[in-house]
Design a protein around this motif. Structure first.
Motif, PDB file in Angstrom:
ATOM      1  N   VAL A  33      45.612  56.295  31.571  1.00 16.26           N
ATOM      2  CA  VAL A  33      44.607  55.236  31.728  1.00 16.26           C
ATOM      3  C   VAL A  33      44.948  54.328  32.900  1.00 16.26           C
ATOM      4  O   VAL A  33      46.078  53.903  33.054  1.00 16.26           O
ATOM      5  N   ASP A  34      43.937  54.035  33.687  1.00 18.65           N
ATOM      6  CA  ASP A  34      44.018  52.986  34.701  1.00 18.65           C
ATOM      7  C   ASP A  34      43.127  51.848  34.237  1.00 18.65           C
ATOM      8  O   ASP A  34      42.063  52.080  33.652  1.00 18.65           O
ATOM      9  N   THR A  35      43.534  50.624  34.501  1.00 18.51           N
ATOM     10  CA  THR A  35      42.701  49.455  34.205  1.00 18.51           C
ATOM     11  C   THR A  35      42.523  48.653  35.487  1.00 18.51           C
ATOM     12  O   THR A  35      43.461  48.529  36.281  1.00 18.51           O
ATOM     13  N   PHE A  36      41.311  48.135  35.665  1.00 20.05           N
ATOM     14  CA  PHE A  36      41.001  47.359  36.856  1.00 20.05           C
ATOM     15  C   PHE A  36      40.083  46.193  36.507  1.00 20.05           C
ATOM     16  O   PHE A  36      39.131  46.376  35.755  1.00 20.05           O
ATOM     17  N   PRO A  37      40.338  45.025  37.090  1.00 22.73           N
ATOM     18  CA  PRO A  37      39.310  43.986  37.054  1.00 22.73           C
ATOM     19  C   PRO A  37      38.129  44.472  37.893  1.00 22.73           C
ATOM     20  O   PRO A  37      38.312  45.201  38.877  1.00 22.73           O
ATOM     21  N   ALA A  38      36.934  44.092  37.517  1.00 23.66           N
ATOM     22  CA  ALA A  38      35.728  44.575  38.197  1.00 23.66           C
ATOM     23  C   ALA A  38      35.703  44.224  39.684  1.00 23.66           C
ATOM     24  O   ALA A  38      35.074  44.922  40.472  1.00 23.66           O
ATOM     25  N   ASP A  39      36.406  43.176  40.071  1.00 25.22           N
ATOM     26  CA  ASP A  39      36.397  42.780  41.489  1.00 25.22           C
ATOM     27  C   ASP A  39      37.528  43.416  42.287  1.00 25.22           C
ATOM     28  O   ASP A  39      37.729  43.082  43.451  1.00 25.22           O
ATOM     29  N   SER A  40      38.256  44.381  41.698  1.00 26.11           N
ATOM     30  CA  SER A  40      39.394  45.016  42.381  1.00 26.11           C
ATOM     31  C   SER A  40      39.407  46.527  42.160  1.00 26.11           C
ATOM     32  O   SER A  40      40.434  47.105  41.816  1.00 26.11           O
ATOM     33  N   LEU A  41      38.280  47.166  42.348  1.00 25.58           N
ATOM     34  CA  LEU A  41      38.185  48.602  42.091  1.00 25.58           C
ATOM     35  C   LEU A  41      38.746  49.424  43.241  1.00 25.58           C
ATOM     36  O   LEU A  41      38.719  48.994  44.395  1.00 25.58           O
ATOM     37  N   PRO A  42      39.200  50.649  42.913  1.00 28.28           N
ATOM     38  CA  PRO A  42      39.619  51.566  43.973  1.00 28.28           C
ATOM     39  C   PRO A  42      38.392  52.092  44.723  1.00 28.28           C
ATOM     40  O   PRO A  42      37.247  51.832  44.325  1.00 28.28           O
ATOM     41  N   GLY A  43      38.625  52.866  45.754  1.00 25.16           N
ATOM     42  CA  GLY A  43      37.538  53.470  46.511  1.00 25.16           C
ATOM     43  C   GLY A  43      36.778  54.500  45.694  1.00 25.16           C
ATOM     44  O   GLY A  43      37.244  54.960  44.643  1.00 25.16           O
ATOM     45  N   ASP A  44      35.606  54.878  46.191  1.00 27.30           N
ATOM     46  CA  ASP A  44      34.751  55.832  45.478  1.00 27.30           C
ATOM     47  C   ASP A  44      35.454  57.159  45.228  1.00 27.30           C
ATOM     48  O   ASP A  44      35.233  57.791  44.199  1.00 27.30           O
ATOM     49  N   ASP A  45      36.292  57.614  46.185  1.00 30.73           N
ATOM     50  CA  ASP A  45      36.983  58.890  46.004  1.00 30.73           C
ATOM     51  C   ASP A  45      37.809  58.885  44.725  1.00 30.73           C
ATOM     52  O   ASP A  45      37.799  59.852  43.972  1.00 30.73           O
ATOM     53  N   GLN A  46      38.533  57.802  44.466  1.00 34.90           N
ATOM     54  CA  GLN A  46      39.319  57.708  43.235  1.00 34.90           C
ATOM     55  C   GLN A  46      38.425  57.400  42.041  1.00 34.90           C
ATOM     56  O   GLN A  46      38.604  57.966  40.971  1.00 34.90           O
ATOM     57  N   LEU A  47      37.459  56.519  42.207  1.00 38.06           N
ATOM     58  CA  LEU A  47      36.624  56.084  41.098  1.00 38.06           C
ATOM     59  C   LEU A  47      35.861  57.241  40.457  1.00 38.06           C
ATOM     60  O   LEU A  47      35.642  57.255  39.248  1.00 38.06           O
TER      61      LEU A  47
END
Length: 147
Positions: A33-47
């Motif tokens: 599992v990865d967790t992210f705040p909505a304002d700190s997302l990875p790039g689309d390739d990872q997402l």
């Protein structure tokens, strides 16, 4: 090992706490599992690489936070259709927002929703924490081991 992401938009930390409990449930079910705040997302390739997406927002002025609205818009543009999704949120007055996130994930993103939206009213106590972990386990059990 299946991979999931938990993304949260949190104003006071309650929603982040719920997200972390859901992530713990996912780990209990054998997921990475990865967790992210909505304002700190990875790039689309990872997402776009996750097998499951769990999204949640605090409710402010009876709406989801703008960062979560942006996450939903972005996710709707990625090839994630058919993957697993779940929605959650914390609210004081309007318990409908988590359901709105759920609907957008299903309708606009094409995700297969694991359960009804989890709407928790702070402060979280006892069984509410277990509800969050249970949602994580439910999502995790829906994922094939090879994803």
């Amino acid at each position: 090992m299946p991979k999931a992401v938990v993304i949260f938009a949190s104003k006071t930390g309650e929603t982040a706490e719920i997200g972390n409990l859901i992530a713990a449930g996912l780990r209990e079910a054998g997921c990475e599992v990865d967790t992210f705040p909505a304002d700190s997302l990875p790039g689309d390739d990872q997402l776009q690489t996750y097998a499951a997406y769990v999204l949640g927002s605090s409710v402010y002025n009876e709406q989801m936070l703008p960062d979560m609205d942006e996450v939903l818009t972005r996710l709707s543009r990625l090839p994630v259709q058919g993957r697993i999704g779940a929605a959650f949120g914390s609210y004081e007055w309007n318990e409908e927002v988590p359901g709105q996130i759920h609907t957008s994930m299903e309708r606009d993103c094409g995700l297969r929703m694991a359960a009804p939206a989890l709407a928790l009213k702070p402060p979280m106590l006892g069984h509410m924490e277990e509800q969050a972990r249970k949602l994580g386990r439910t999502v995790g059990k829906m994922l094939p081991a090879d994803q």
